[in-house]
Design an enzyme around this catalytic site. Structure first.
Site, PDB file in Angstrom:
ATOM      1  N   SER A 142       0.502  -1.268   0.155  1.00 57.89           N
ATOM      2  CA  SER A 142       0.089   0.118  -0.091  1.00 57.89           C
ATOM      3  C   SER A 142       1.252   1.788  -0.169  1.00 57.89           C
ATOM      4  CB  SER A 142      -1.219  -0.089   1.481  1.00 57.89           C
ATOM      5  OG  SER A 142      -1.660   0.340   0.975  1.00 57.89           O
ATOM      6  N   THR A 143       0.508   2.099   0.891  1.00 55.86           N
ATOM      7  CA  THR A 143       1.565   3.295   0.206  1.00 55.86           C
ATOM      8  C   THR A 143       3.307   2.841   0.910  1.00 55.86           C
ATOM      9  OG1 THR A 143      -0.229   4.006   2.847  1.00 55.86           O
ATOM     10  CG2 THR A 143       1.511   6.199   2.361  1.00 55.86           C
ATOM     11  N   HIS A 196      -2.866  -1.219  -3.183  1.00 52.62           N
ATOM     12  CA  HIS A 196      -4.180   0.236  -3.490  1.00 52.62           C
ATOM     13  C   HIS A 196      -3.423   1.274  -4.125  1.00 52.62           C
ATOM     14  CE1 HIS A 196      -4.051  -1.884   1.359  1.00 52.62           C
ATOM     15  NE2 HIS A 196      -5.126  -2.324   0.110  1.00 52.62           N
ATOM     16  N   MET A 202       0.071   1.323   5.342  1.00 55.66           N
ATOM     17  CA  MET A 202      -0.833   1.633   6.991  1.00 55.66           C
ATOM     18  C   MET A 202      -2.278   0.954   6.500  1.00 55.66           C
ATOM     19  SD  MET A 202      -2.105   5.269   7.777  1.00 55.66           S
ATOM     20  CE  MET A 202      -0.717   6.112   7.885  1.00 55.66           C
ATOM     21  N   ASP A 232      -4.324  -4.704   6.223  1.00 61.78           N
ATOM     22  CA  ASP A 232      -4.810  -5.592   4.496  1.00 61.78           C
ATOM     23  C   ASP A 232      -3.931  -6.198   3.927  1.00 61.78           C
ATOM     24  OD1 ASP A 232      -6.831  -6.070   2.717  1.00 61.78           O
ATOM     25  OD2 ASP A 232      -6.196  -4.734   1.488  1.00 61.78           O
TER      26      ASP A 232
END
Length: 398
Positions: free
Chosen positions: A216-217, A243, A336, A339
């Protein structure tokens, strides 16, 4: 405790003010400057030393692309998060920005109702400023709150927005987030370490038939680091959930394809899973594996988000655990939240091999941290070593 300092660069005065207001209303962040184009930004950076820059792309005199090129010439190392428009052209230029060294991007709202839509990106602005700006601030020796501190603020702001929608503006004006709301003492210090759960797999690891990555991030640049170093002779297919919003993943896959020795494409519903091929989950679609007489195939779904995300890493990992059991390698990287953590633990229970990105090289040590604490991660590695570990495990168990 120090604030994360932010510079906003956008040719729209309205956008500068709206984004600046989000930053200023978030505890632990402050705006230290605003600029209307890249030239003004370069001039501003002679006197202001921010921890992160929020940069528009389309601007007069000097646009975002031109600024990033000059940033590289001037050896400016402040992380840059792009403010991108949600268009096909915007996706192409955004990927060019990432190739020039931008850290990540936020899709900003457009149109006449931008003021009403700005709440849609509040979460992203807080998350990306706290992630990239926080990491840079720590590198400079500042003391800033843990990312969990900002996660809590995001939840409170989302709750406030719900109140606004349900009860109207007067109620919203009365709603304020105070220091007591978001400052449990433990969030201002290093969180206590948790001993990881010990998982005893149901079976030993077997031949690796598939590799699944959740991220993700911090993901766009982290994946570039991994895929430029992946072995060109790798036989296993690689399925990736990053993401990312709809409209950007096709261009993202194309940008990875330019540097990866394997073929990288945006996944399509119903396509066969081929050896040595990398599949990127499309924005706004879950990606999972489904058995088929001709072999496992990719399925896409717009079912409800899981863990607040669509695509969700958990959805992919769940299908890998079910259909491959101990014949898989799961990789969880910077991001973050949580997930992917629960289903990576499930993969590990089935006997799959699992690795995670370590804290020091994660922009946000959230997803890999939770996965590690749940017992889902066998070994943690720095970003620069992850491609090597994937290559080694894939060849050892092929």
């Amino acid at each position: 405790m120090d604030d994360i300092s932010v510079v906003v660069c956008d040719d729209s005065a309205l956008m500068r003010n709206l984004i600046g207001r989000i930053v200023e209303s978030t505890l632990g962040m402050k705006v230290v400057g605003k600029a209307e184009n890249g030239l003004a930004l370069l001039d501003l950076l002679k006197t202001v030393k921010p921890d992160v820059i929020l940069l528009d792309i389309e601007m007069p005199k000097m646009n975002g692309i031109e600024f990033l090129k000059q940033r590289n010439i001037n050896k400016i190392d402040v992380p840059v998060v792009i403010l991108s428009s949600i268009t096909t052209e915007g996706a192409t230029v955004t990927m060019q920005c990432l190739e020039l060294g931008a850290s990540d991007f936020i899709t900003k709202p457009g149109g006449s109702s931008v003021t009403l839509k700005i709440g849609d990106v509040t979460k992203d602005i807080i998350e990306y400023v706290s992630s990239y700006g926080g990491a840079y601030a720590l590198m400079k020796g500042k003391k800033v709150p843990d990312p969990e501190f900002y996660s809590h603020q995001i939840k409170l702001k989302e709750a406030a927005r719900f109140v606004i929608q349900k009860k109207g503006e007067e109620t919203a004006k009365a709603y304020s987030i105070t220091k007591d709301d978001v400052l449990p003492p433990y969030l201002w210090s290093e969180p206590k370490k948790k001993e990881p759960v010990v998982i005893n797999p149901e079976r030993i690891g077997g031949k690796i038939d598939v590799i699944a990555i959740g991220i993700s991030t911090g993901g766009p640049n982290a994946l570039r680091e991994v895929f430029k170093n992946i072995d060109p002779n790798l036989k296993q297919p690689i399925l990736v959930v990053q993401h990312m919003p709809a409209g950007f993943t096709e261009e993202f896959a194309a940008s990875l394809n330019n540097i990866c020795p394997l073929t990288v494409t945006e996944a399509k519903d119903g396509e066969s899973i081929l050896q040595g091929h990398v599949y990127i989950a499309p924005g706004s679609y879950h990606m999972y594996v489904e058995p088929h007489p001709i072999g496992n195939i990719i399925r896409l779904s717009q079912a409800e988000p899981r863990n607040g995300h669509r695509p969700s890493v958990d959805v992919l990992f769940e299908s890998i655990a079910k259909n491959y059991q101990n014949r898989a390698l799961g990789v969880i990287m910077t991001g973050m939240g949580k997930d992917g953590a629960a289903e990576l633990a499930e993969m590990r229970k089935k006997g799959a091999y699992t690795i995670g990105q370590d804290k020091d090289t994660s922009i946000v040590y959230g997803m890999p941290k939770v996965a590690y604490e749940m017992g889902g991660v066998q070994n943690q590695y720095p970003l620069q070593q992850i491609a090597t570990e994937i290559n080694n495990l894939a060849h050892l168990h092929s």
